[in-house]
Design a protein around this motif. Structure first.
Motif, PDB file in Angstrom:
ATOM      1  N   LEU A 113      28.301  37.351  44.132  1.00 32.97           N
ATOM      2  CA  LEU A 113      29.640  37.387  44.733  1.00 32.97           C
ATOM      3  C   LEU A 113      30.722  37.426  43.662  1.00 32.97           C
ATOM      4  N   ASP A 114      30.569  36.633  42.603  1.00 35.45           N
ATOM      5  CA  ASP A 114      31.565  36.634  41.530  1.00 35.45           C
ATOM      6  C   ASP A 114      31.608  37.987  40.817  1.00 35.45           C
ATOM      7  N   VAL A 115      30.454  38.543  40.516  1.00 35.22           N
ATOM      8  CA  VAL A 115      30.402  39.836  39.824  1.00 35.22           C
ATOM      9  C   VAL A 115      31.019  40.926  40.685  1.00 35.22           C
ATOM     10  N   THR A 116      30.734  40.900  41.974  1.00 38.59           N
ATOM     11  CA  THR A 116      31.287  41.913  42.867  1.00 38.59           C
ATOM     12  C   THR A 116      32.804  41.793  42.975  1.00 38.59           C
ATOM     13  N   MET A 117      33.323  40.576  43.062  1.00 35.26           N
ATOM     14  CA  MET A 117      34.768  40.397  43.156  1.00 35.26           C
ATOM     15  C   MET A 117      35.464  40.855  41.877  1.00 35.26           C
ATOM     16  N   LEU A 118      34.889  40.566  40.718  1.00 34.40           N
ATOM     17  CA  LEU A 118      35.506  40.994  39.464  1.00 34.40           C
ATOM     18  C   LEU A 118      35.545  42.516  39.359  1.00 34.40           C
ATOM     19  N   HIS A 119      34.459  43.174  39.730  1.00 26.05           N
ATOM     20  CA  HIS A 119      34.453  44.638  39.687  1.00 26.05           C
ATOM     21  C   HIS A 119      35.399  45.221  40.729  1.00 26.05           C
ATOM     22  N   SER A 120      35.563  44.536  41.847  1.00 29.01           N
ATOM     23  CA  SER A 120      36.493  45.018  42.861  1.00 29.01           C
ATOM     24  C   SER A 120      37.934  44.903  42.386  1.00 29.01           C
ATOM     25  N   VAL A 121      38.283  43.797  41.733  1.00 31.27           N
ATOM     26  CA  VAL A 121      39.636  43.633  41.212  1.00 31.27           C
ATOM     27  C   VAL A 121      39.934  44.672  40.139  1.00 31.27           C
ATOM     28  N   ALA A 122      38.931  44.991  39.316  1.00 29.73           N
ATOM     29  CA  ALA A 122      39.125  45.986  38.267  1.00 29.73           C
ATOM     30  C   ALA A 122      39.062  47.419  38.781  1.00 29.73           C
ATOM     31  N   GLY A 123      38.750  47.608  40.068  1.00 33.76           N
ATOM     32  CA  GLY A 123      38.663  48.943  40.629  1.00 33.76           C
ATOM     33  C   GLY A 123      37.416  49.694  40.219  1.00 33.76           C
ATOM     34  N   GLN A 124      36.341  48.979  39.896  1.00 31.36           N
ATOM     35  CA  GLN A 124      35.112  49.609  39.443  1.00 31.36           C
ATOM     36  C   GLN A 124      33.937  49.306  40.357  1.00 31.36           C
ATOM     37  N   LEU A 125      34.218  48.922  41.594  1.00 25.77           N
ATOM     38  CA  LEU A 125      33.138  48.683  42.545  1.00 25.77           C
ATOM     39  C   LEU A 125      32.616  50.022  43.044  1.00 25.77           C
ATOM     40  N   PRO A 126      31.338  50.338  42.814  1.00 28.83           N
ATOM     41  CA  PRO A 126      30.849  51.678  43.162  1.00 28.83           C
ATOM     42  C   PRO A 126      30.842  51.946  44.653  1.00 28.83           C
TER      43      PRO A 126
END
Length: 299
Positions: free
Chosen positions: A72-85
């Motif tokens: 969950l933490d990794v997904t939220m960080l990538h989402s904030v950075a705009g890099q969630l695939p």
């Protein structure tokens, strides 16, 4: 109206580099396993083409899978950075390898919207810094506090954000600028001062953050030959018996032979032999291209 969100998991990645791709480097493999077991920060020092990048890229495959909280933490960080695939939780541990020309904002975080940097995107995974001595010294020193606290505070005029940054740092560097310190045939004329000045570009407190520092030597062409990493056929480990005759470790036969037919081996009934001098593989091992192959085998 937007549809109601549904909890999903991203499919796990099956293209993770495998340790079976490595040839030689038994000591470095063992150190990599110890670093994975204890989450130790690792620094590898060796000449170009020794396989340091290959070793680092295979470290995430040795780590355990992400826990639900970590995913969950990794997904939220990538989402904030705009890099969630895509929609869903990330299940694989991140592996980030920024270029040595990266700025402090790109590595630590910042910008107009205070987005997370590479150290936060590597949370729960591995941050690999190749050519460590080529990074700017202020950029390297900015990693000292996140390595101790496991988080980074991005403070700007309009933003004050705390991002998690609990990552495993793996770095690689050459022993000197030319890369061949200790090799009389290829070292530059400024040795050993070249190596001393090159290593001085990294501060002492930053070196103290590494729990393990190892030397990764160059792999010889003969070891690559025995490991079966080159050739025109697939390879497998030999059985102790060949056509009813025992194979002795001190014989001149190679320890591995091809599964399929090869022009270097003329018959299935005859014992395997070294390639003939007319074979291009023999000329490749002993010719002037052997050094170029050793330098480019990790790419």
């Amino acid at each position: 109206l937007l549809p109601q969100p549904r909890p999903e998991l991203l499919p796990p990645s099956h293209d993770t580099p495998d340790m079976a791709d490595l040839k030689g480097q038994e000591t470095a493999r063992r150190v990599l396993e110890i670093a994975a077991a204890g989450r130790h920060n690792l620094l590898m020092v060796g000449p170009p083409g020794a396989g340091k990048s290959m070793l680092a890229a295979r470290l995430p495959g040795l780590l355990p899978p992400l826990s639900p909280r970590e995913a969950l933490d990794v997904t939220m960080l990538h989402s904030v950075a705009g890099q969630l695939p895509a929609g869903g939780l990330i299940q694989t541990r991140p592996f980030r390898d920024p270029h040595h020309s990266a700025s402090m904002a790109a590595l630590v975080g910042g910008g107009a919207r205070a987005r997370p940097g590479e150290i936060s995107l590597a949370h729960g995974g591995v941050l690999f810094m190749d050519e460590l001595a080529e990074f700017a010294r202020p950029v390297l020193d900015a990693l000292r506090q996140p390595l101790e606290t496991g988080q980074v505070v991005v403070a700007r005029a309009n933003h004050h954000v705390t991002y998690p940054a609990r990552f495993q740092l793996v770095a690689a560097m050459n022993p000197c600028r030319c890369g061949y310190l200790g090799d009389p045939a290829r070292a530059c004329t400024r040795a050993p001062d070249c190596g001393r000045n090159y290593c001085a570009r990294i501060s002492g407190p930053m070196i103290d953050r590494f729990d393990m520092i190892i030397e990764v030597p160059e792999v010889s062409g003969r070891m690559l030959w025995h490991a079966g990493s080159i050739g025109c056929c697939a390879w497998r480990a030999p059985s102790p018996i060949w056509n009813g005759h025992p194979i002795f470790s001190g014989s001149i036969w190679p320890r591995r032979w091809p599964i399929g037919r090869c022009r270097c081996w003329h018959s299935w009934d005859a014992p395997p032999r070294w390639p003939a001098r007319s074979c291009p593989r023999y000329r490749f091992l002993t010719g002037p291209r052997s050094r170029e192959y050793r330098l480019a085998r990790s790419h």
